[in-house]
Design an enzyme around this catalytic site. Structure first.
Site, PDB file in Angstrom:
ATOM      1  N   TYR A 130     -55.562 -60.186 -41.288  1.00  0.00           N
ATOM      2  CA  TYR A 130     -54.615 -59.548 -42.218  1.00  0.00           C
ATOM      3  C   TYR A 130     -54.802 -60.094 -43.634  1.00  0.00           C
ATOM      4  O   TYR A 130     -54.954 -59.338 -44.601  1.00  0.00           O
ATOM      5  CB  TYR A 130     -53.200 -59.816 -41.694  1.00  0.00           C
ATOM      6  CG  TYR A 130     -52.057 -59.555 -42.642  1.00  0.00           C
ATOM      7  CD1 TYR A 130     -51.722 -58.260 -43.018  1.00  0.00           C
ATOM      8  CD2 TYR A 130     -51.271 -60.601 -43.131  1.00  0.00           C
ATOM      9  CE1 TYR A 130     -50.643 -58.019 -43.867  1.00  0.00           C
ATOM     10  CE2 TYR A 130     -50.200 -60.377 -43.970  1.00  0.00           C
ATOM     11  CZ  TYR A 130     -49.887 -59.084 -44.346  1.00  0.00           C
ATOM     12  OH  TYR A 130     -48.818 -58.853 -45.184  1.00  0.00           O
ATOM     13  N   LYS A 134     -56.502 -58.058 -47.053  1.00  0.00           N
ATOM     14  CA  LYS A 134     -55.782 -57.868 -48.317  1.00  0.00           C
ATOM     15  C   LYS A 134     -56.452 -58.610 -49.467  1.00  0.00           C
ATOM     16  O   LYS A 134     -56.403 -58.184 -50.610  1.00  0.00           O
ATOM     17  CB  LYS A 134     -54.324 -58.291 -48.159  1.00  0.00           C
ATOM     18  CG  LYS A 134     -53.593 -57.486 -47.087  1.00  0.00           C
ATOM     19  CD  LYS A 134     -52.127 -57.386 -47.305  1.00  0.00           C
ATOM     20  CE  LYS A 134     -51.801 -56.121 -48.047  1.00  0.00           C
ATOM     21  NZ  LYS A 134     -50.398 -55.982 -48.396  1.00  0.00           N
TER      22      LYS A 134
END
Ligand SMILES: NC(=O)c1ccc[n+]([C@@H]2O[C@H](COP(=O)([O-])OP(=O)(O)OC[C@H]3O[C@@H](n4cnc5c(N)ncnc54)[C@H](OP(=O)(O)O)[C@@H]3O)[C@@H](O)[C@H]2O)c1
Length: 318
Positions: A130, A134
């Site tokens: 994750y 990003k």
């Protein structure tokens, strides 16, 4: 202007703040435009051309959700951001606000985490897919600024909490999970609640309304390539947090630590100087007050009594 993820936890607060300042905000759910699909994304930009895009849509969750869905968390977050920023550039969007995450920081970054240390190590393993997905969007924003003069900025919020949070124990973060467990233990007259890990890691939390204000301030005032931390710079151990939530919810039983479950990153605390200097943001909500407000909201939402603001969304309480 367009706010993706505007029906989510943070998004509702951002949209409410913008609208209260008179902005015409376009937002939508994944049922209308699935941003992992190029065709939906192109349709979204064609339907509503925008000067400013604030990209909040994401697949998010606590340690358990990250651990169970690393592929989805990587792919969805990377592809949504990459395509959304690329189409923004192509369609002449004037400014793009990419909201990243504290999970992008190296596992053992020196505390308080400073933006200059962002690339100096691999993130904590449970949330690395994750966080890295990003983080690539920061590289994209900086590359597009350099090559195309595209005004993309990048913010790094710490863990958020507040009214409207996700209280589904399958996917929630630590604060809503603890609040729900303490309240349910009281209701069922259970003498204990179980909490993941050892209680020793530390975290920093930012009230969601403060986070929304930071994003709006940055959208108005910040036009530089460098990423900016958004936090409160107050560190608390998970053990202290559990004790505080037990006190505020009135739970008098025992907290049992499940040491077979992961702790996540050992420490989290941000240096928030850049946000103060560059766009005048500092958090104003005292942690105890913010927690009490979150507990009040959750109790009201559970009881089914509707509220009249953006905070009224029903809690995700599977
Ligand atoms: N919560 C935190 O502690 C925290 C901390 C740091 C950073 N952030 C960042 O803040 C942003 C908002 O997080 P949040 O906690 O508000 O999350 P959230 O409540 O889960 O909201 C995320 C939103 O993204 C939308 N979305 C997900 N997949 C989509 C897709 N394929 N197409 C279109 N929309 C999609 C969802 O819409 P649907 O419900 O319609 O699917 C949802 O409204 C994220 O970028 C997150 O990384 C959050």
């Amino acid at each position: 202007m367009t706010v993706t993820g505007g029906r989510g936890f943070l998004g509702r607060h951002v949209v409410r703040l913008l609208e209260s300042a008179g902005a015409d905000v376009f937002t939508f759910g994944s049922d209308q435009y699935d941003l992992t699909r190029q065709s939906d994304l192109a349709r979204m930009y064609a339907d509503r051309p925008a000067d400013l895009v604030i990209h909040l849509a994401a697949r998010v969750g606590g340690i358990g959700a990250n651990r169970d869905n690393p592929g989805t968390f990587f792919y969805d977050n990377a592809i949504m951001g990459i395509e959304l920023m690329e189409q923004a550039r192509r369609t002449g969007v004037g400014k793009f606000v990419q909201v990243g995450t504290v999970c992008a920081y190296p596992k053992f970054a020196p505390t308080p985490f400073s933006e200059v240390d962002l690339w100096n190590g691999y993130p904590e393993e449970t949330n690395a897919p994750y966080g890295l997905a990003k983080k690539m969007l920061l590289a994209q924003a900086q590359a597009y600024r350099q090559q195309y003069g595209f005004n993309a900025i990048y913010l790094l919020p710490v863990n958020l909490y507040g009214p409207g949070d996700n209280f589904d124990l399958q996917s929630s973060h630590v604060i809503p999970a603890l609040i729900r467990k303490c309240i349910e233990a009281q209701e069922s007259e259970s003498g204990s609640v179980e909490v993941w890990g050892t209680g020793t890691p530390t975290r920093e939390f930012l009230y969601v309304e403060d986070a929304a204000r930071a994003i709006v301030l940055a959208a108005e005032r910040y036009d530089e390539a460098d990423p900016v931390n958004v936090g409160s710079s107050e560190e608390i151990s998970i053990r202290e947090l559990a004790e505080l939530i037990a006190e505020l919810t009135g739970f008098r039983g025992r907290v049992v630590w499940d040491r077979t479950k992961p702790d996540g990153q050992p420490r989290r605390k941000l240096n928030v100087e850049r946000a103060r200097r560059e766009f005048g943001f500092s958090s104003t909500t005292d942690f105890r007050t913010g927690l009490a407000e979150t507990i009040r909201w959750y109790r009201t939402a559970r009881s089914g009594v509707p509220e009249s603001s953006a905070q009224a969304a029903s809690p995700r309480v599977r």
